[in-house]
Design a protein around this motif. Structure first.
Motif, mmCIF file in Angstrom:
data_model
loop_
_atom_site.group_PDB
_atom_site.id
_atom_site.type_symbol
_atom_site.label_atom_id
_atom_site.label_comp_id
_atom_site.label_asym_id
_atom_site.label_seq_id
_atom_site.Cartn_x
_atom_site.Cartn_y
_atom_site.Cartn_z
ATOM 1 N N SER A 8 0.832 -1.211 0.000
ATOM 2 C CA SER A 8 0.000 0.000 0.000
ATOM 3 C C SER A 8 0.864 1.257 0.000
ATOM 4 N N ARG A 9 1.972 1.220 0.754
ATOM 5 C CA ARG A 9 2.885 2.369 0.793
ATOM 6 C C ARG A 9 3.528 2.584 -0.575
ATOM 7 N N SER A 10 3.864 1.475 -1.241
ATOM 8 C CA SER A 10 4.506 1.572 -2.562
ATOM 9 C C SER A 10 3.560 2.182 -3.587
ATOM 10 N N ILE A 11 2.292 1.760 -3.543
ATOM 11 C CA ILE A 11 1.302 2.315 -4.472
ATOM 12 C C ILE A 11 1.101 3.801 -4.213
ATOM 13 N N ARG A 12 1.004 4.158 -2.916
ATOM 14 C CA ARG A 12 0.827 5.571 -2.553
ATOM 15 C C ARG A 12 2.017 6.402 -3.011
ATOM 16 N N ASP A 13 3.236 5.899 -2.771
ATOM 17 C CA ASP A 13 4.457 6.629 -3.149
ATOM 18 C C ASP A 13 4.592 6.750 -4.667
ATOM 19 N N SER A 14 4.121 5.729 -5.386
ATOM 20 C CA SER A 14 4.225 5.776 -6.848
ATOM 21 C C SER A 14 3.356 6.891 -7.416
ATOM 22 N N PHE A 15 2.136 7.067 -6.846
ATOM 23 C CA PHE A 15 1.269 8.158 -7.291
ATOM 24 C C PHE A 15 1.882 9.513 -6.930
ATOM 25 N N LYS A 16 2.455 9.599 -5.727
ATOM 26 C CA LYS A 16 3.095 10.843 -5.310
ATOM 27 C C LYS A 16 4.268 11.185 -6.214
ATOM 28 N N PRO A 219 7.867 1.071 -5.393
ATOM 29 C CA PRO A 219 7.242 2.323 -5.850
ATOM 30 C C PRO A 219 7.569 2.657 -7.301
#
Length: 297
Positions: A8-16, A219
């Motif tokens: 979940s952190r990786s997906i969030r960081d990829s969008f950021k 990410p």
């Protein structure tokens, strides 16, 4: 749970990351869009050429004319010879009267000419289809040697040229599709490299605090996936609406009614799925390649 948190952190960081590096992201998306549109055109062209070739191959036949003096027993003997040929798919016997009736229906001039003649000048014949279009020439040559065959024709020369031209186009479009996919992977890979370089300090901090290799890689891989998917959206829309428009504009065929285009329904959705798969997979592969090669982690 830990794996889910990392994911979940990786997906969030990829969008950021995609948002922070907007100009680089737009460059990757634009490059993906352009190349995937070309991939779509190549796929549509390749598949239509293949279907047109198949249709033409089904229509190609050998017409073998039987000598006037041939008896019923001779015709049966010819049928047995044709049955023995492994290259022959099927055949139909058509006598001279059937040819005469068919030709009279096709043209008023022929109708008047044939009615004027005292006897039927046409010959009985076999209409022969082969299993493989490449066997047309060799099969025709064998049939010509049969004792009671007057002549056998299949459009010699023209057939080879048409099939050869379509074969070159089909193979050429496959090469283009592969080349464009590799170009897309290269462009996304290099865009991700620039993103990685701009975040090298952040990556070093992640390493110092003990972040695992997978936590650093994910990410970027998801970012490549996102860029690939976004890059495929315009080509997908263009393919669905563009091909439907082209099909309607051309009334479903090119040049003549013999050369029909593939029906849009289902076909365009299959192409759309291919574009989405190519965009996302190539985006992930490009990112993975950049991370693995550039970061050496």
């Amino acid at each position: 749970m830990r794996a889910l948190r990392i994911l979940s952190r990786s997906i969030r960081d990829s969008f950021k990351s995609a948002g922070r590096n907007f100009s680089l992201s737009m460059a990757a998306i634009t490059c993906s869009t352009i190349t995937l549109i070309l991939v779509s055109v190549a796929i549509i062209l390749s598949y239509n050429v293949r279907e047109i070739t198949r249709t033409l191959e089904k229509e190609l036949t050998i017409v073998a004319y039987i000598k006037k003096e041939a008896t019923t027993e001779n015709v049966e003997q010819l049928k047995q010879e044709l049955n023995k040929m492994s290259s022959v798919d099927n055949y139909n016997y058509k006598d001279a009267e059937e040819w005469k009736a068919e030709m009279k229906n096709e043209s008023e001039t022929l109708n008047a000419t044939l009615d004027y003649l005292d006897s039927n000048p046409l010959l009985d014949s076999f209409i022969i289809k082969v299993k493989d279009v490449t066997d047309l020439k060799s099969t025709t040559e064998k049939i010509r040697k049969f004792e009671f065959i007057s002549s056998a024709e299949y459009g010699e020369g023209m057939v080879e040229n048409i099939v050869g031209a379509f074969d070159v186009v089909s193979k050429g479009t496959i090469v283009i599709v592969v080349a464009l996919v590799l170009v897309t992977a290269f462009l996304i890979s290099n865009t991700i490299k620039l993103t990685i370089y701009s975040r090298k300090n952040e990556i070093e901090i992640m390493r110092l605090v003990g972040a695992s290799n997978i936590a650093i890689k994910l990410p970027f891989i998801f970012e490549g996936f996102i860029l690939g998917v976004l890059g495929s959206l315009v080509p997908i829309i263009a393919t669905i609406y563009g091909y439907n428009f082209l099909f309607d504009k051309l009334d479903g065929h090119v040049v003549s009614n013999m050369i029909n285009l593939v029906e849009p329904f289902n076909f365009v959705f299959y192409v759309a799925l291919i574009l989405l798969a190519v965009g996302s997979i190539v985006g992930m592969f490009g990112s993975y390649r950049a991370v693995r090669k550039y970061l050496k982690i």
